[in-house]
Design an enzyme around this catalytic site. Sequence first.
Site, PDB file in Angstrom:
ATOM      1  N   TYR A  58       0.869  -1.104   0.019  1.00 43.35           N
ATOM      2  CA  TYR A  58       0.026   0.193   0.204  1.00 43.35           C
ATOM      3  C   TYR A  58       0.808   1.206  -0.065  1.00 43.35           C
ATOM      4  O   TYR A  58       1.518   1.449   1.053  1.00 43.35           O
ATOM      5  CB  TYR A  58      -0.886   0.038   1.102  1.00 43.35           C
ATOM      6  CG  TYR A  58      -2.002  -0.924   1.181  1.00 43.35           C
ATOM      7  CD1 TYR A  58      -2.234  -1.718  -0.120  1.00 43.35           C
ATOM      8  CD2 TYR A  58      -2.858  -1.372   2.208  1.00 43.35           C
ATOM      9  CE1 TYR A  58      -3.355  -2.651  -0.289  1.00 43.35           C
ATOM     10  CE2 TYR A  58      -3.724  -2.273   2.056  1.00 43.35           C
ATOM     11  CZ  TYR A  58      -3.912  -2.937   0.949  1.00 43.35           C
ATOM     12  OH  TYR A  58      -5.058  -4.057   0.811  1.00 43.35           O
ATOM     13  N   PRO A 230     -16.089  -3.181   0.870  1.00 42.16           N
ATOM     14  CA  PRO A 230     -17.403  -3.429   1.481  1.00 42.16           C
ATOM     15  C   PRO A 230     -18.312  -2.241   1.176  1.00 42.16           C
ATOM     16  O   PRO A 230     -19.471  -2.470   1.051  1.00 42.16           O
ATOM     17  CB  PRO A 230     -17.126  -3.561   3.025  1.00 42.16           C
ATOM     18  CG  PRO A 230     -15.922  -2.881   3.265  1.00 42.16           C
ATOM     19  CD  PRO A 230     -15.078  -2.986   2.109  1.00 42.16           C
ATOM     20  N   ALA A 232     -18.087  -0.431  -1.318  1.00 38.43           N
ATOM     21  CA  ALA A 232     -18.327  -0.177  -3.095  1.00 38.43           C
ATOM     22  C   ALA A 232     -17.936   1.296  -3.196  1.00 38.43           C
ATOM     23  O   ALA A 232     -18.417   1.764  -3.995  1.00 38.43           O
ATOM     24  CB  ALA A 232     -19.672  -0.734  -3.439  1.00 38.43           C
ATOM     25  N   GLY A 234     -18.415   3.883  -1.820  1.00 40.46           N
ATOM     26  CA  GLY A 234     -19.368   4.738  -1.743  1.00 40.46           C
ATOM     27  C   GLY A 234     -20.446   4.996  -2.587  1.00 40.46           C
ATOM     28  O   GLY A 234     -21.267   5.874  -2.489  1.00 40.46           O
TER      29      GLY A 234
HETATM   30  N1  LIG Z   1      -6.899  -7.984  -0.164  1.00 41.03           N
HETATM   31  C1  LIG Z   1      -7.138  -7.279  -1.147  1.00 41.03           C
HETATM   32  O1  LIG Z   1      -6.676  -7.474  -2.198  1.00 41.03           O
HETATM   33  C2  LIG Z   1      -7.479  -5.933  -0.990  1.00 41.03           C
HETATM   34  C3  LIG Z   1      -7.866  -4.876  -2.169  1.00 41.03           C
HETATM   35  C4  LIG Z   1      -8.384  -3.803  -2.267  1.00 41.03           C
HETATM   36  C5  LIG Z   1      -8.637  -3.196  -0.723  1.00 41.03           C
HETATM   37  N2  LIG Z   1      -8.167  -4.149   0.349  1.00 41.03           N
HETATM   38  C6  LIG Z   1      -8.254  -3.498   1.716  1.00 41.03           C
HETATM   39  O2  LIG Z   1      -9.706  -3.139   1.770  1.00 41.03           O
HETATM   40  C7  LIG Z   1      -9.976  -1.718   2.371  1.00 41.03           C
HETATM   41  C8  LIG Z   1     -11.173  -1.316   1.647  1.00 41.03           C
HETATM   42  O3  LIG Z   1     -11.032  -1.343   0.353  1.00 41.03           O
HETATM   43  P1  LIG Z   1     -11.828   0.314  -0.468  1.00 41.03           P
HETATM   44  O4  LIG Z   1     -10.980   1.131   0.139  1.00 41.03           O
HETATM   45  O5  LIG Z   1     -11.508  -0.368  -1.890  1.00 41.03           O
HETATM   46  O6  LIG Z   1     -13.079  -0.038  -0.051  1.00 41.03           O
HETATM   47  P2  LIG Z   1     -14.556   0.633   0.315  1.00 41.03           P
HETATM   48  O7  LIG Z   1     -14.420   0.634   1.869  1.00 41.03           O
HETATM   49  O8  LIG Z   1     -15.436   0.146  -0.443  1.00 41.03           O
HETATM   50  O9  LIG Z   1     -14.358   2.220  -0.085  1.00 41.03           O
HETATM   51  C9  LIG Z   1     -13.535   3.150   0.658  1.00 41.03           C
HETATM   52  C10 LIG Z   1     -13.254   4.496  -0.153  1.00 41.03           C
HETATM   53  O10 LIG Z   1     -14.489   5.070  -0.811  1.00 41.03           O
HETATM   54  C11 LIG Z   1     -14.564   6.327  -0.467  1.00 41.03           C
HETATM   55  N3  LIG Z   1     -15.853   6.736  -0.054  1.00 41.03           N
HETATM   56  C12 LIG Z   1     -16.758   5.752   0.714  1.00 41.03           C
HETATM   57  N4  LIG Z   1     -18.008   6.441   0.780  1.00 41.03           N
HETATM   58  C13 LIG Z   1     -17.826   7.556  -0.073  1.00 41.03           C
HETATM   59  C14 LIG Z   1     -19.007   8.443  -0.349  1.00 41.03           C
HETATM   60  N5  LIG Z   1     -20.098   8.469  -0.049  1.00 41.03           N
HETATM   61  N6  LIG Z   1     -18.663   9.350  -1.129  1.00 41.03           N
HETATM   62  C15 LIG Z   1     -17.427   9.469  -1.728  1.00 41.03           C
HETATM   63  N7  LIG Z   1     -16.139   8.561  -1.295  1.00 41.03           N
HETATM   64  C16 LIG Z   1     -16.610   7.464  -0.570  1.00 41.03           C
HETATM   65  C17 LIG Z   1     -13.750   6.331   0.994  1.00 41.03           C
HETATM   66  O11 LIG Z   1     -13.312   7.710   1.021  1.00 41.03           O
HETATM   67  P3  LIG Z   1     -13.151   8.383   2.277  1.00 41.03           P
HETATM   68  O12 LIG Z   1     -11.943   8.099   2.640  1.00 41.03           O
HETATM   69  O13 LIG Z   1     -13.339   9.983   2.121  1.00 41.03           O
HETATM   70  O14 LIG Z   1     -14.155   7.933   3.207  1.00 41.03           O
HETATM   71  C18 LIG Z   1     -12.483   5.381   0.301  1.00 41.03           C
HETATM   72  O15 LIG Z   1     -11.640   6.074  -0.609  1.00 41.03           O
HETATM   73  C19 LIG Z   1      -8.515  -1.335   1.919  1.00 41.03           C
HETATM   74  O16 LIG Z   1      -8.229  -0.004   2.659  1.00 41.03           O
HETATM   75  C20 LIG Z   1      -7.443  -2.371   2.361  1.00 41.03           C
HETATM   76  O17 LIG Z   1      -7.248  -2.268   3.898  1.00 41.03           O
HETATM   77  C21 LIG Z   1      -7.660  -5.276   0.159  1.00 41.03           C
END
Ligand SMILES: NC(=O)c1ccc[n+]([C@@H]2O[C@H](COP(=O)([O-])OP(=O)(O)OC[C@H]3O[C@@H](n4cnc5c(N)ncnc54)[C@H](OP(=O)(O)O)[C@@H]3O)[C@@H](O)[C@H]2O)c1
Length: 320
Positions: A58, A230, A232, A234
């Site tokens: 990351y 989880p 998506a 946002g």
């Molecule tokens: N194992 C794997 O291969 C893998 C792959 C990807 C990710 N991950 C892990 O999973 C975690 C979550 O993944 P993710 O970040 O893709 O998923 P997420 O929790 O679905 O999405 C979070 C992102 O969406 C934004 N967001 C959420 N609600 C919003 C809204 N209403 N308006 C605008 N933006 C919004 C957040 O911004 P804000 O910061 O502004 O809230 C953040 O950038 C990562 O941090 C990582 O630890 C693991």
Amino acid sequence: MPIDLNAHLPGVSRVALGCMHFGARQAGSEAAEVAAADAAVRAALDAGINLFDHADIYVRGRAESIFGAIIKNQPALRDRMYVQTKCGLVAEALGGQGDYRYDLSRQHIMAAVDASLARLQTGWIDLLLLHRPDPLMQRDEVAEAFTKLRDAGKVRHFGVSNMRAAQLRWLQKALGQPLVANQMEMSLLSRHWLEQDVCFNHAQGAEVLEWSDTLHHCMDAGVQLQAWGPLAQGRLSGASQADAATRAASEMVAAIADELGVPREAVVLGWLMHHPAGIQPVIGSADPQRIRACAAALDVKLTREHWYALYTAARGRRLP
Ligand SMILES: NC(=O)c1ccc[n+]([C@@H]2O[C@H](COP(=O)([O-])OP(=O)(O)OC[C@H]3O[C@@H](n4cnc5c(N)ncnc54)[C@H](OP(=O)(O)O)[C@@H]3O)[C@@H](O)[C@H]2O)c1
């Protein structure tokens, strides 16, 4: 009984905070980035979220380093949290920018853990995940690495990410300790884990990604399913939506959130957490307010009617 990581990490929260975006948004100075991440970590801990998800990849190690600065500044925080990280993805320009290769050799796993420990400024990792399957992985080498890391007190528990049941079974046979978690993409908009069962023996199943028996293997073998992505990103709780089904699902999320008097994020996560597998969402927000909204999912009680209303709205078509 739903799977519960508490068997391995006592008192661990049902929701985890993913730290993938720490240091990615160039808040300005290093101090400003640490302060922004610190606010997110504080918001999480105050809201009852005590599991923090990392990976060495990351922001090319920067996310772990920023987290390490927080621990260095406030060492007492370390005892209030569980820290997990991942290894095995190697960022290298192979043929173009941003390409990866995988490395789950014994040597690489051992070296990656030492590097993560140094960046995180901690003496131990609570849970180490193998980030993605490496086709060249040899399970005896992985077993040797895990045993050495556990015996040295560097890693307490082990798991995987993005692996299917056959890979888990194959790997587990060689290991002296259980694989306790499998982190997969799962959300109301990424539903392959669910659709595969629901669409079995139906033409709709042709469009579903192969999960094989991963969901049921994890439920049966006591492997905690952690959901990445989880929220998506946002798209169900305020960020822009690309298609009609997503718009319909986000309207349903808003209606149920109003009815229950909770934030929309709590409904989005509550839908995942309602499934009997005991799915643990790993939220990727770095925004303290959104983290608090997500933590409200811990108290959301959806009905079967809510659950199906959300599911069918997101599918955009009738169930088989
Ligand atoms: N194992 C794997 O291969 C893998 C792959 C990807 C990710 N991950 C892990 O999973 C975690 C979550 O993944 P993710 O970040 O893709 O998923 P997420 O929790 O679905 O999405 C979070 C992102 O969406 C934004 N967001 C959420 N609600 C919003 C809204 N209403 N308006 C605008 N933006 C919004 C957040 O911004 P804000 O910061 O502004 O809230 C953040 O950038 C990562 O941090 C990582 O630890 C693991």
